[in-house]
Design a protein around this motif. Sequence first.
Motif, short mmCIF file in Angstrom:
data_model
loop_
_atom_site.label_atom_id
_atom_site.label_comp_id
_atom_site.label_asym_id
_atom_site.label_seq_id
_atom_site.Cartn_x
_atom_site.Cartn_y
_atom_site.Cartn_z
N TYR A 11 0.81 -1.21 0.00
CA TYR A 11 0.00 0.00 0.00
C TYR A 11 0.85 1.27 0.00
CZ TYR A 11 -4.04 -2.92 1.16
OH TYR A 11 -5.04 -3.86 1.15
N VAL A 12 2.15 1.13 0.20
CA VAL A 12 3.02 2.29 0.35
C VAL A 12 3.92 2.49 -0.86
CG1 VAL A 12 4.81 3.32 1.82
CG2 VAL A 12 3.02 1.91 2.85
N TYR A 13 4.31 1.42 -1.51
CA TYR A 13 5.38 1.50 -2.50
C TYR A 13 4.93 1.17 -3.93
CZ TYR A 13 8.37 1.88 1.59
OH TYR A 13 8.96 2.30 2.76
N THR A 14 3.69 1.44 -4.26
CA THR A 14 3.23 1.32 -5.65
C THR A 14 2.27 2.47 -5.95
OG1 THR A 14 1.45 -0.18 -4.95
CG2 THR A 14 3.46 -1.19 -5.80
N THR A 15 2.27 2.92 -7.19
CA THR A 15 1.39 4.00 -7.60
C THR A 15 0.25 3.46 -8.47
OG1 THR A 15 2.46 4.52 -9.71
CG2 THR A 15 3.41 5.51 -7.72
N SER A 16 -0.82 4.23 -8.57
CA SER A 16 -1.92 3.85 -9.45
C SER A 16 -1.47 3.84 -10.90
CB SER A 16 -3.10 4.82 -9.27
OG SER A 16 -3.67 4.68 -7.98
N ASN A 17 -0.65 4.80 -11.28
CA ASN A 17 -0.15 4.84 -12.66
C ASN A 17 0.60 3.56 -13.01
OD1 ASN A 17 -0.61 7.02 -14.56
ND2 ASN A 17 0.14 8.38 -12.96
N GLU A 18 1.43 3.10 -12.08
CA GLU A 18 2.20 1.87 -12.34
C GLU A 18 1.27 0.66 -12.44
OE1 GLU A 18 6.31 3.31 -10.10
OE2 GLU A 18 4.73 2.27 -9.00
N TYR A 19 0.26 0.63 -11.60
CA TYR A 19 -0.68 -0.49 -11.65
C TYR A 19 -1.43 -0.52 -12.97
CZ TYR A 19 -4.38 -3.74 -10.51
OH TYR A 19 -5.25 -4.80 -10.53
N ILE A 20 -1.94 0.63 -13.40
CA ILE A 20 -2.68 0.70 -14.65
C ILE A 20 -1.77 0.31 -15.82
CG2 ILE A 20 -4.02 2.16 -16.20
CD1 ILE A 20 -5.31 1.65 -13.45
N GLU A 35 6.07 -2.06 -16.61
CA GLU A 35 6.90 -2.72 -15.60
C GLU A 35 6.01 -3.50 -14.63
OE1 GLU A 35 10.45 -1.31 -12.48
OE2 GLU A 35 9.00 0.14 -13.26
N SER A 36 6.46 -4.68 -14.23
CA SER A 36 5.66 -5.49 -13.32
C SER A 36 5.52 -4.78 -11.98
CB SER A 36 6.30 -6.85 -13.12
OG SER A 36 7.46 -6.75 -12.30
N MET A 37 4.43 -5.10 -11.28
CA MET A 37 4.21 -4.47 -9.98
C MET A 37 5.28 -4.88 -8.99
SD MET A 37 1.84 -2.43 -10.42
CE MET A 37 1.55 -1.92 -8.73
N GLY A 38 5.78 -6.11 -9.10
CA GLY A 38 6.86 -6.54 -8.22
C GLY A 38 8.11 -5.71 -8.40
N ALA A 39 8.45 -5.42 -9.65
CA ALA A 39 9.64 -4.61 -9.93
C ALA A 39 9.45 -3.19 -9.41
CB ALA A 39 9.92 -4.60 -11.43
N CYS A 40 8.26 -2.62 -9.61
CA CYS A 40 7.97 -1.27 -9.08
C CYS A 40 8.10 -1.25 -7.57
CB CYS A 40 6.56 -0.85 -9.48
SG CYS A 40 6.29 -0.63 -11.24
N PHE A 41 7.52 -2.24 -6.96
CA PHE A 41 7.51 -2.36 -5.51
C PHE A 41 8.93 -2.36 -4.96
CE2 PHE A 41 7.47 -5.30 -1.82
CZ PHE A 41 6.56 -4.67 -1.00
#
Length: 547
Positions: free
Chosen positions: A161-170, A178-184
């Motif tokens: 809940y702290v280390y991902t953005t909505s833009n990255e998820y979309i 980029e995968s959410m794991g990599a963003c995280f």
Amino acid sequence: MTWDEEYDIVCVGSGVGGLAAALTGAENGAKAIVLEKFNVLGGVSALSSGQLWPGPTHVSEEAGIKDDPQDAQAYVDHLSQGFGDPEVRKAYFARSREAIRFFTDKIGLELEVIKGLPDYYYPAVRGSAPEGRYLETKPFPAKKLGEWASKVMKSPFGDYYVYTTSNEYIASQIRGGESMGACFHRHIAADERCAGAGVAAALVYAALQRDIQLRLETKVIDLVIEDGKVTGVVARDSKGTKQIGARSGVVLATGGYDWRPDLVRSFDALPVAGNMTMPTITGDHITMAAKAGVIPIPSRSPTQSPIFIGYGVPSETIYGRQSSRLLTPGHPHTIIVNSKGHRFANDSFYPDVATKVGRFDGQEDGMPNWPAWLIFDQNFVDRYNLLPNFPGMPLPEGMAVESNSLHGLAEATGIDAAGLAETIERFHGFCKTGVDEDFGRGTVPWGRIMTGDFNLPHPNFAEIEKAPFYAVKLQRVTMGVPTAGLPINGNGSVINASGAVVPGLYATGNSAAWSDWGGGYNSGIAGMRGVLYGYLAALDMTKGKGS
């Protein structure tokens, strides 16, 4: 009155509303203090997605997105369903646009459009838009806060809940980003806070730059009223009680009343509910404002409030009690059913499920769709899973009923076995065509993006076929956005039971009744109302010029 301390503006609560008021006041020359009851700053805002929904702004225009304010107005007018104050609602876009310009240009808040995220009800509702109306802060480097970094809230529900953005998820969902794991892992390595935690960090940083006083573990227990005007507060901390004067006014930004079961039962029509807020959200604004003759008002039906569906996690303790978790429904290999084993809603779009579970029908034993269960198979656990666990991990202990057959699952839960079998057989037919002939699953773009798997031919559809099978009994889960709040006018001034302004008293965010918006909801509105009415209240107190 003899004051222990005196300021121009006293903000009670350190969520986005309280911080917005303090920052606006300080920028207009006021001396401001923020009093926070909890042991970290940020309020419920810091636990949220951090989205803001102001409608068309300079931020969206600079991103090349064209939007018509009249279309946006038509959309919110439809959502209001006749509730709320049309004139106040009409001013929402002009003043939100103004507030966003102020916070980007004067305060330095770095906002960007959440690209590709449509309004909840796009394209079904006139005036809805495919993108451009949601904003979020860019990831904020926590190191800029120095010793204050540990004093700004990070979600106890996990770093996700702290280390991902909505833009990255979309982007990861629909654009092959980029995968959410990599963003995280990238954000964790840099301690860049995102979402609500990022908003909180950025606003606290701006407050520190302006010498705004920030006090933790300080409970405001009373308002000071002199000759009918609110002139200060009585606050208590570990050192004792102080009387703090407010020359221009007091802003109540204490959030909702999630930890007051009596108020949740009375206003939200929920005899039992889980919640995902901190234990300091106890309706203090209601208690304090009563002294000034203020009566909290519901601005809509409880079924129109953004009270989510979720589930309990018996093996997880947060804030000293068993945790509850939000469910965003619609993943492949899942359906939601009632005790008859029947689907009853578009179970890929949470607002539809949340509304339908609250349906009352005197001819059908009261509430025909409650209790309700999430039904899924091992494929779901392996590929998606339920938080706090990640794909491939076993489900948390005690959370689900498990069986090697759907018939056995029905018997173990008390769900009608024949009804469940019939429902799943029909659902499997929809999985082949990608067309839900009963409830339109997968047809709402917002829901499809949030929970669909775009590697599948039909993102929200996949059969429930791999044993073992699971059932999780659902809960109603509050997240700080209540049905009732303090009545306010267009400046955020609180209105008493006689319909008159209480001089010196303001409310913002979820402490303020939704008398502007009325019935419907779209994510990002609660956060924007905090920013907007904090901003407008401070302008009224300082007679500032805003942006």
